[in-house]
Design a protein around this motif. Structure first.
Motif, PDB file in Angstrom:
ATOM      1  N   ILE A  31       0.830  -1.207   0.000  1.00 51.82           N
ATOM      2  CA  ILE A  31       0.000   0.000   0.000  1.00 51.82           C
ATOM      3  C   ILE A  31       0.861   1.252   0.000  1.00 51.82           C
ATOM      4  N   LYS A  32       1.989   1.204   0.742  1.00 52.03           N
ATOM      5  CA  LYS A  32       2.858   2.380   0.835  1.00 52.03           C
ATOM      6  C   LYS A  32       3.521   2.722  -0.489  1.00 52.03           C
ATOM      7  N   ARG A  33       3.565   1.764  -1.414  1.00 53.69           N
ATOM      8  CA  ARG A  33       4.131   2.079  -2.731  1.00 53.69           C
ATOM      9  C   ARG A  33       3.286   3.104  -3.479  1.00 53.69           C
ATOM     10  N   GLY A  34       1.971   3.106  -3.210  1.00 56.15           N
ATOM     11  CA  GLY A  34       1.111   4.163  -3.745  1.00 56.15           C
ATOM     12  C   GLY A  34       0.955   4.166  -5.255  1.00 56.15           C
ATOM     13  N   TYR A  35       0.861   2.987  -5.883  1.00 61.61           N
ATOM     14  CA  TYR A  35       0.678   2.908  -7.333  1.00 61.61           C
ATOM     15  C   TYR A  35      -0.814   3.047  -7.650  1.00 61.61           C
ATOM     16  N   SER A  36      -1.245   4.248  -7.952  1.00 59.12           N
ATOM     17  CA  SER A  36      -2.661   4.505  -8.250  1.00 59.12           C
ATOM     18  C   SER A  36      -2.926   4.700  -9.736  1.00 59.12           C
ATOM     19  N   SER A  37      -1.906   4.616 -10.560  1.00 62.31           N
ATOM     20  CA  SER A  37      -2.070   4.777 -12.010  1.00 62.31           C
ATOM     21  C   SER A  37      -2.017   3.421 -12.689  1.00 62.31           C
ATOM     22  N   GLN A  38      -2.446   3.419 -13.947  1.00 65.20           N
ATOM     23  CA  GLN A  38      -2.472   2.180 -14.720  1.00 65.20           C
ATOM     24  C   GLN A  38      -1.056   1.659 -14.935  1.00 65.20           C
ATOM     25  N   ASP A  48       1.904 -16.618  -1.139  1.00 61.28           N
ATOM     26  CA  ASP A  48       1.532 -16.657  -2.563  1.00 61.28           C
ATOM     27  C   ASP A  48       0.525 -15.577  -2.941  1.00 61.28           C
ATOM     28  N   LYS A  49      -0.233 -15.112  -1.978  1.00 64.38           N
ATOM     29  CA  LYS A  49      -1.282 -14.122  -2.269  1.00 64.38           C
ATOM     30  C   LYS A  49      -1.532 -13.264  -1.053  1.00 64.38           C
ATOM     31  N   VAL A  50      -2.134 -12.102  -1.325  1.00 64.13           N
ATOM     32  CA  VAL A  50      -2.466 -11.165  -0.271  1.00 64.13           C
ATOM     33  C   VAL A  50      -3.646 -10.322  -0.731  1.00 64.13           C
ATOM     34  N   THR A  51      -4.460  -9.854   0.200  1.00 62.08           N
ATOM     35  CA  THR A  51      -5.595  -8.986  -0.126  1.00 62.08           C
ATOM     36  C   THR A  51      -5.229  -7.535   0.142  1.00 62.08           C
ATOM     37  N   LEU A  52      -5.668  -6.664  -0.773  1.00 62.56           N
ATOM     38  CA  LEU A  52      -5.406  -5.236  -0.658  1.00 62.56           C
ATOM     39  C   LEU A  52      -6.714  -4.463  -0.802  1.00 62.56           C
ATOM     40  N   PRO A  53      -6.815  -3.296  -0.178  1.00 65.90           N
ATOM     41  CA  PRO A  53      -8.006  -2.466  -0.372  1.00 65.90           C
ATOM     42  C   PRO A  53      -8.094  -1.954  -1.814  1.00 65.90           C
ATOM     43  N   VAL A  54      -9.310  -1.955  -2.350  1.00 68.39           N
ATOM     44  CA  VAL A  54      -9.501  -1.519  -3.738  1.00 68.39           C
ATOM     45  C   VAL A  54      -9.118  -0.062  -3.917  1.00 68.39           C
ATOM     46  N   LYS A  55      -9.379   0.757  -2.931  1.00 70.64           N
ATOM     47  CA  LYS A  55      -9.123   2.189  -3.049  1.00 70.64           C
ATOM     48  C   LYS A  55      -7.640   2.528  -3.136  1.00 70.64           C
ATOM     49  N   ASN A  56      -6.755   1.574  -2.764  1.00 70.38           N
ATOM     50  CA  ASN A  56      -5.316   1.831  -2.797  1.00 70.38           C
ATOM     51  C   ASN A  56      -4.628   1.222  -4.004  1.00 70.38           C
ATOM     52  N   VAL A  57      -5.379   0.602  -4.893  1.00 70.06           N
ATOM     53  CA  VAL A  57      -4.822  -0.048  -6.076  1.00 70.06           C
ATOM     54  C   VAL A  57      -5.590   0.416  -7.303  1.00 70.06           C
ATOM     55  N   LEU A  89     -12.289  -9.894 -13.309  1.00 66.18           N
ATOM     56  CA  LEU A  89     -11.194  -9.256 -14.037  1.00 66.18           C
ATOM     57  C   LEU A  89      -9.850  -9.752 -13.504  1.00 66.18           C
ATOM     58  N   MET A  90      -8.880  -9.763 -14.398  1.00 66.35           N
ATOM     59  CA  MET A  90      -7.540 -10.199 -14.018  1.00 66.35           C
ATOM     60  C   MET A  90      -6.524  -9.477 -14.910  1.00 66.35           C
ATOM     61  N   TRP A  91      -5.528  -8.848 -14.306  1.00 69.90           N
ATOM     62  CA  TRP A  91      -4.490  -8.146 -15.056  1.00 69.90           C
ATOM     63  C   TRP A  91      -3.169  -8.249 -14.312  1.00 69.90           C
ATOM     64  N   MET A  92      -2.093  -7.899 -15.016  1.00 63.09           N
ATOM     65  CA  MET A  92      -0.746  -8.014 -14.480  1.00 63.09           C
ATOM     66  C   MET A  92      -0.209  -6.633 -14.125  1.00 63.09           C
ATOM     67  N   ASP A  93       0.276  -6.519 -12.879  1.00 63.61           N
ATOM     68  CA  ASP A  93       0.947  -5.307 -12.407  1.00 63.61           C
ATOM     69  C   ASP A  93       2.255  -5.752 -11.731  1.00 63.61           C
ATOM     70  N   GLU A  94       3.337  -5.831 -12.527  1.00 64.31           N
ATOM     71  CA  GLU A  94       4.603  -6.374 -12.038  1.00 64.31           C
ATOM     72  C   GLU A  94       5.209  -5.550 -10.913  1.00 64.31           C
ATOM     73  N   GLU A  95       4.860  -4.295 -10.839  1.00 65.24           N
ATOM     74  CA  GLU A  95       5.420  -3.456  -9.784  1.00 65.24           C
ATOM     75  C   GLU A  95       4.794  -3.724  -8.420  1.00 65.24           C
ATOM     76  N   LEU A  96       3.764  -4.556  -8.391  1.00 67.27           N
ATOM     77  CA  LEU A  96       3.175  -4.972  -7.124  1.00 67.27           C
ATOM     78  C   LEU A  96       3.648  -6.362  -6.705  1.00 67.27           C
ATOM     79  N   ALA A  97       4.577  -6.957  -7.448  1.00 67.07           N
ATOM     80  CA  ALA A  97       5.102  -8.275  -7.102  1.00 67.07           C
ATOM     81  C   ALA A  97       6.084  -8.163  -5.929  1.00 67.07           C
ATOM     82  N   TRP A  98       6.343  -9.249  -5.237  1.00 61.51           N
ATOM     83  CA  TRP A  98       7.299  -9.274  -4.133  1.00 61.51           C
ATOM     84  C   TRP A  98       8.131 -10.552  -4.190  1.00 61.51           C
TER      85      TRP A  98
END
Length: 428
Positions: A41-48, A102-111, A85-94
């Motif tokens: 969440i702290k990465r703050g990637y709110s753009s496509q 293997d997986k984690v849940t994030l708030p929709v408003k922060n992604v 829906l399913m898409w790839m956002d490599e900058e959110l990988a760890w």
């Protein structure tokens, strides 16, 4: 013993200083799933997510469609679509070495999440099915959205209440000059609860217009459940015309038939006024049921007028309505003749004295003339009555033949004729 206690104190103080200053990371780094979520969440990637070709492919593995209602007055289809829906956002990988999950849940408003629209929708509202989404270790984002849309669909209502038509629901995302998002649909498409009101959703299919990869649509097959519209619209008109045909069994004179036919016309007029808001709207292929009601009203009014004219003709032999009674020339001539004879009799009395037999015959002559006049009027009235009844029978058979032929022809047109509508005018 004292030196050992002193060294232990110094170690504790040193550990406290390292923890406070953040210089000691090895033992203090959080390894929980929640700490992973907070870090992302702290990465703050709110753009496509941006790739080299400036576009992002959104995979749609599952679609669920539901028809909420069909507005036949405004020609709108109100529908609801749930899309996975399913898409790839490599900058959110760890790295799994840092966080072994293997997986984690994030708030929709922060992604960042894509927005899906309905191309031919008058209004489209997209909302998230949940306040959280699922993120996989490699940066794959999985989410589900619900789309409510009012689709401007010019439904073919020519055959109403036996109407059926196809209505496209075009789905798209934002894309401009090669940048934006693209949808990649899979074959899983499900329809739920296809029956609403007078309309039935028979089938749905996901199609693509030509070779355009940005023009996908759900073709919705609709049909009217004809029982309720037939009972409330078609059947009353048929019964009223049938009652008008049977009303020819009433006698022509007396006014009962005319009163009954006037009642039928007024009843049908009130019926149309009440159902005016319930009748389907007009379009390129407008409902022929409006023309049907107009013809039924014309038939009822024509039958009423013919009965009124024939009733008047049977009574006085006149086809022209007038405020003055018709003069009888025979009666006028008879009256003049009687006055002349009375004057002659008066003149003769002053000169000649009549005997008893001649006096009796003179007194009976006006009475005989009066009786003959009544017989002549009755014979003339019976002649008018016969002519009116004959014309009434001719009109009855004509009315019955024309009404039966009309209803058969109208039923064939409503059920068999097909009117075509271009549902893809919104794409140019």
């Amino acid at each position: 013993m004292l030196s050992f206690c002193t060294s232990s104190v110094w170690k504790a103080v040193l550990l406290l200083i390292l923890q406070t200053t953040g210089c000691w990371h090895a033992e203090t780094t959080c390894k929980t799933r929640r700490c992973l979520a907070e870090m992302l969440i702290k990465r703050g990637y709110s753009s496509q997510p941006q790739s080299e070709n400036c576009s992002l492919v959104i995979e749609v593995p599952f679609l669920e469609y539901q028809t909420l209602s069909v507005d036949t007055k405004e020609l709108m289809l109100i529908s609801q679509i749930r899309a996975d829906l399913m898409w790839m956002d490599e900058e959110l990988a760890w790295n799994r070495s840092d966080y072994p999950f293997d997986k984690v849940t994030l708030p929709v408003k922060n992604v960042w999440t894509p927005e899906i629209l309905v191309t031919n929708g008058i209004s489209t509202t997209m909302k998230h099915s949940s306040s959280d989404l699922l993120l996989l270790q490699n940066g794959t984002v999985m989410h589900s959205v619900i789309i409510n849309a009012e689709v401007n669909c010019e439904i073919n209502l020519f055959n109403f209440p036996f109407a059926g038509d196809s209505c496209p629901v075009a789905i798209q995302t934002w894309n401009d000059d090669g940048c934006g998002t693209k949808l990649n649909f899979h074959s899983r498409l499900k329809m739920v609860d296809g029956s609403h009101g007078d309309w039935q959703t028979d089938d749905i299919s996901l199609l693509q217009q030509g070779d355009r990869d940005d023009r996908y649509y759900i073709m919705v097959q609709l049909s009217v459940k004809y029982l309720n519209p037939f009972i409330t619209l078609m059947l009353p008109s048929i019964l009223l015309v049938l009652a008008d045909v049977v009303s020819f069994a009433l006698p022509l004179g007396g006014g009962e038939r005319c009163s009954f036919k006037v009642t039928l016309v007024l009843s049908f007029t009130m019926f149309l006024i009440i159902l005016n808001n319930e009748l389907p709207g007009d379009s390129t292929c407008g409902p022929i049921i409006r023309t049907h009601f107009c013809i039924c009203l014309v038939l009822l009014v024509l039958s009423m007028l013919v009965s009124m004219v024939l009733t008047g003709f049977a009574n006085n032999g006149s086809l022209i309505f007038s405020c003055w009674p018709k003069k009888d020339s025979r009666q006028e001539n008879t009256g003049n003749k009687a006055e002349t004879e009375d004057e002659e009799v008066k003149a003769d009395i002053s000169v000649i004295k009549l005997n008893a037999s001649e006096g009796d015959s003179g007194m009976l002559k006006p009475l005989v003339d009066f009786v003959e006049e009544l017989k002549a009027q009755k014979a003339e009235s019976e002649q008018y009555q016969k002519i009116a009844e004959k014309a009434d029978k001719i009109f009855f058979w004509f009315y019955l033949f024309f009404g039966t032929t009309y209803f058969i022809a109208m039923f064939c047109v409503i059920t068999l004729y097909k009117c075509t509508v271009n549902h893809f005018e919104f794409w140019y």
